[in-house]
Design an enzyme around this catalytic site. Structure first.
Site, PDB file in Angstrom:
ATOM      1  N   LYS A  13      40.705 -15.846  97.529  1.00  0.00           N
ATOM      2  CA  LYS A  13      39.850 -16.885  96.927  1.00  0.00           C
ATOM      3  C   LYS A  13      40.345 -18.271  97.314  1.00  0.00           C
ATOM      4  CE  LYS A  13      40.573 -15.683  92.579  1.00  0.00           C
ATOM      5  NZ  LYS A  13      41.513 -14.560  92.702  1.00  0.00           N
ATOM      6  N   ARG A  88      37.597 -16.193  83.952  1.00  0.00           N
ATOM      7  CA  ARG A  88      38.354 -14.951  84.070  1.00  0.00           C
ATOM      8  C   ARG A  88      38.059 -13.982  82.932  1.00  0.00           C
ATOM      9  NH1 ARG A  88      42.787 -16.915  87.532  1.00  0.00           N
ATOM     10  NH2 ARG A  88      44.231 -15.234  88.011  1.00  0.00           N
ATOM     11  N   ARG A 127      53.317 -11.154 101.354  1.00  0.00           N
ATOM     12  CA  ARG A 127      53.417 -12.578 101.013  1.00  0.00           C
ATOM     13  C   ARG A 127      54.747 -12.850 100.310  1.00  0.00           C
ATOM     14  NH1 ARG A 127      48.741 -15.089  97.366  1.00  0.00           N
ATOM     15  NH2 ARG A 127      49.965 -14.657  95.525  1.00  0.00           N
ATOM     16  N   ARG A 137      56.227 -18.058  93.818  1.00  0.00           N
ATOM     17  CA  ARG A 137      55.659 -18.249  92.487  1.00  0.00           C
ATOM     18  C   ARG A 137      56.359 -17.293  91.532  1.00  0.00           C
ATOM     19  NH1 ARG A 137      49.218 -17.899  93.306  1.00  0.00           N
ATOM     20  NH2 ARG A 137      49.481 -16.856  91.317  1.00  0.00           N
ATOM     21  N   ARG A 148      48.712  -8.079  86.633  1.00  0.00           N
ATOM     22  CA  ARG A 148      47.593  -8.982  86.911  1.00  0.00           C
ATOM     23  C   ARG A 148      46.361  -8.202  87.377  1.00  0.00           C
ATOM     24  NH1 ARG A 148      49.700 -12.765  91.059  1.00  0.00           N
ATOM     25  NH2 ARG A 148      48.071 -14.232  90.554  1.00  0.00           N
TER      26      ARG A 148
HETATM   27  P1  AMP Z   1      46.041 -17.653  89.820  1.00  0.00           P
HETATM   28  O1  AMP Z   1      46.793 -18.650  90.637  1.00  0.00           O
HETATM   29  O2  AMP Z   1      44.548 -17.917  89.777  1.00  0.00           O
HETATM   30  O3  AMP Z   1      46.327 -16.231  90.219  1.00  0.00           O
HETATM   31  O4  AMP Z   1      46.536 -17.821  88.302  1.00  0.00           O
HETATM   32  C1  AMP Z   1      47.876 -17.635  87.949  1.00  0.00           C
HETATM   33  C2  AMP Z   1      47.980 -17.348  86.459  1.00  0.00           C
HETATM   34  O5  AMP Z   1      47.468 -18.462  85.720  1.00  0.00           O
HETATM   35  C3  AMP Z   1      47.182 -16.161  85.961  1.00  0.00           C
HETATM   36  O6  AMP Z   1      47.869 -14.932  86.142  1.00  0.00           O
HETATM   37  C4  AMP Z   1      46.986 -16.507  84.487  1.00  0.00           C
HETATM   38  O7  AMP Z   1      48.193 -16.307  83.749  1.00  0.00           O
HETATM   39  C5  AMP Z   1      46.773 -18.007  84.553  1.00  0.00           C
HETATM   40  N1  AMP Z   1      45.341 -18.359  84.712  1.00  0.00           N
HETATM   41  C6  AMP Z   1      44.748 -18.949  85.786  1.00  0.00           C
HETATM   42  N2  AMP Z   1      43.440 -19.135  85.579  1.00  0.00           N
HETATM   43  C7  AMP Z   1      43.193 -18.649  84.333  1.00  0.00           C
HETATM   44  C8  AMP Z   1      42.025 -18.537  83.525  1.00  0.00           C
HETATM   45  N3  AMP Z   1      40.816 -18.956  83.968  1.00  0.00           N
HETATM   46  N4  AMP Z   1      42.150 -17.977  82.303  1.00  0.00           N
HETATM   47  C9  AMP Z   1      43.332 -17.563  81.837  1.00  0.00           C
HETATM   48  N5  AMP Z   1      44.479 -17.622  82.527  1.00  0.00           N
HETATM   49  C10 AMP Z   1      44.421 -18.164  83.772  1.00  0.00           C
END
Ligand code: AMP
Length: 193
Positions: A13, A88, A127, A137, A148
Site C-alpha cells: 500500500k 481499518r 524486509r 520498525r 497483525r
Molecule cells: P501500518 O504502518 O499501517 O502497518 O500501521 C502500523 C500500526 O499502527 C498498526 O499495526 C496499528 O497498531 C497502528 N495503526 C495504523 N493505522 C491504524 C488505524 N487506522 N487504526 C488503528 N490502528 C492503526
C-alpha cells in the site's frame, strides 16, 4: 480524487501510495506513519499508541478518526488524498463516510491490493533481514506480523464487503510486480474519473 488503498501489512500500500502521490499530486495519508511520528515526538497520543502498535494491535477508533478528520482538512489534501492504513475497522469506515459527507467530499475508489499470506510472510521476513537493526520498525518481527495478519483478517477484512455493497470496491492482484500493480491501479482510477 480521494481514494483508499486496502490490504494486509506488507501488501505494498505504501509503495503504491507514494507513486500515486508523485504522479497524480494526491496526498498520501499513512496513519501508521502519523502514529510513528506521534510516538517519536513523545506526544500524549504517541505515548498511548506505542505499546498497542508494538504488540500489533489496533489503536482506538476514536483516536484514529480524530486524527484523520483533522488531517484531511489541511490545505495539502485539497486536490485529493490516498488513505493508506485507514480505515481499518468497520466503525472507522462508517465514521469516514460521515466526515466526508459533512465536508462535501466523496470517495472515488477503494482499491484492495490482494496478496497471498504465505508470500507476504516471506516478503516481510526479507524486509526485516535487509533492514539494519537500528532502522527497523518496532513492529517488524515475525511474531508481530502474525498478530497483525490476524487483526487484518478479523477487524479489517470486514471492510471489504462494506465497500463492495456500495459499489466502489475494486481489487488488484498484489502478487504482480510493483509496476504491474501501479498500472492496474492507474487503469481503475482512469475509469473512476
Ligand atoms: P501500518 O504502518 O499501517 O502497518 O500501521 C502500523 C500500526 O499502527 C498498526 O499495526 C496499528 O497498531 C497502528 N495503526 C495504523 N493505522 C491504524 C488505524 N487506522 N487504526 C488503528 N490502528 C492503526
Amino acid at each position: 480524487m480521494n481514494i483508499i488503498l486496502l490490504g494486509p501489512p506488507g501488501a505494498g500500500k505504501g509503495t503504491q501510495a507514494k507513486s500515486l502521490e508523485s504522479e497524480r499530486g494526491l496526498k498520501q495519508l499513512s496513519t501508521g506513519d502519523m502514529l510513528r511520528a506521534a510516538v517519536a515526538s513523545g506526544s500524549a497520543i504517541g505515548r498511548q499508541a506505542q505499546d498497542v502498535m508494538d504488540a500489533g494491535h489496533l489503536v482506538s477508533d476514536d483516536i484514529m478518526v480524530r486524527m484523520i478528520a483533522e488531517r484531511i482538512e489541511q490545505p495539502d489534501c485539497a486536490h485529493g488524498f490516498i488513505l493508506d492504513g485507514f480505515p481499518r475497522t468497520v466503525p472507522q469506515a462508517e465514521a469516514l463516510d460521515r466526515m466526508l459527507a459533512e465536508k462535501n467530499k466523496q470517495l472515488d475508489a477503494v482499491i484492495e491490493i490482494r496478496v497471498d499470506e504465505a508470500v507476504l510472510i516471506e516478503r516481510i521476513e526479507t524486509r526485516i533481514a535487509q533492514t539494519p537493526e537500528d532502522e527497523r520498525r518496532a513492529d517488524d518481527s515475525a511474531e508481530t506480523l502474525e498478530k497483525r495478519l490476524e487483526v487484518y483478517r478479523d477487524q479489517t477484512a470486514p471492510i471489504l464487503p462494506y465497500y463492495r455493497e456500495r459499489g466502489i470496491l475494486r481489487t488488484v492482484d498484489g502478487m504482480a510486480s510493483i509496476d504491474e500493480v501501479a498500472m492496474a491501479i492507474d487503469g481503475i482510477l482512469k475509469e473512476s474519473v
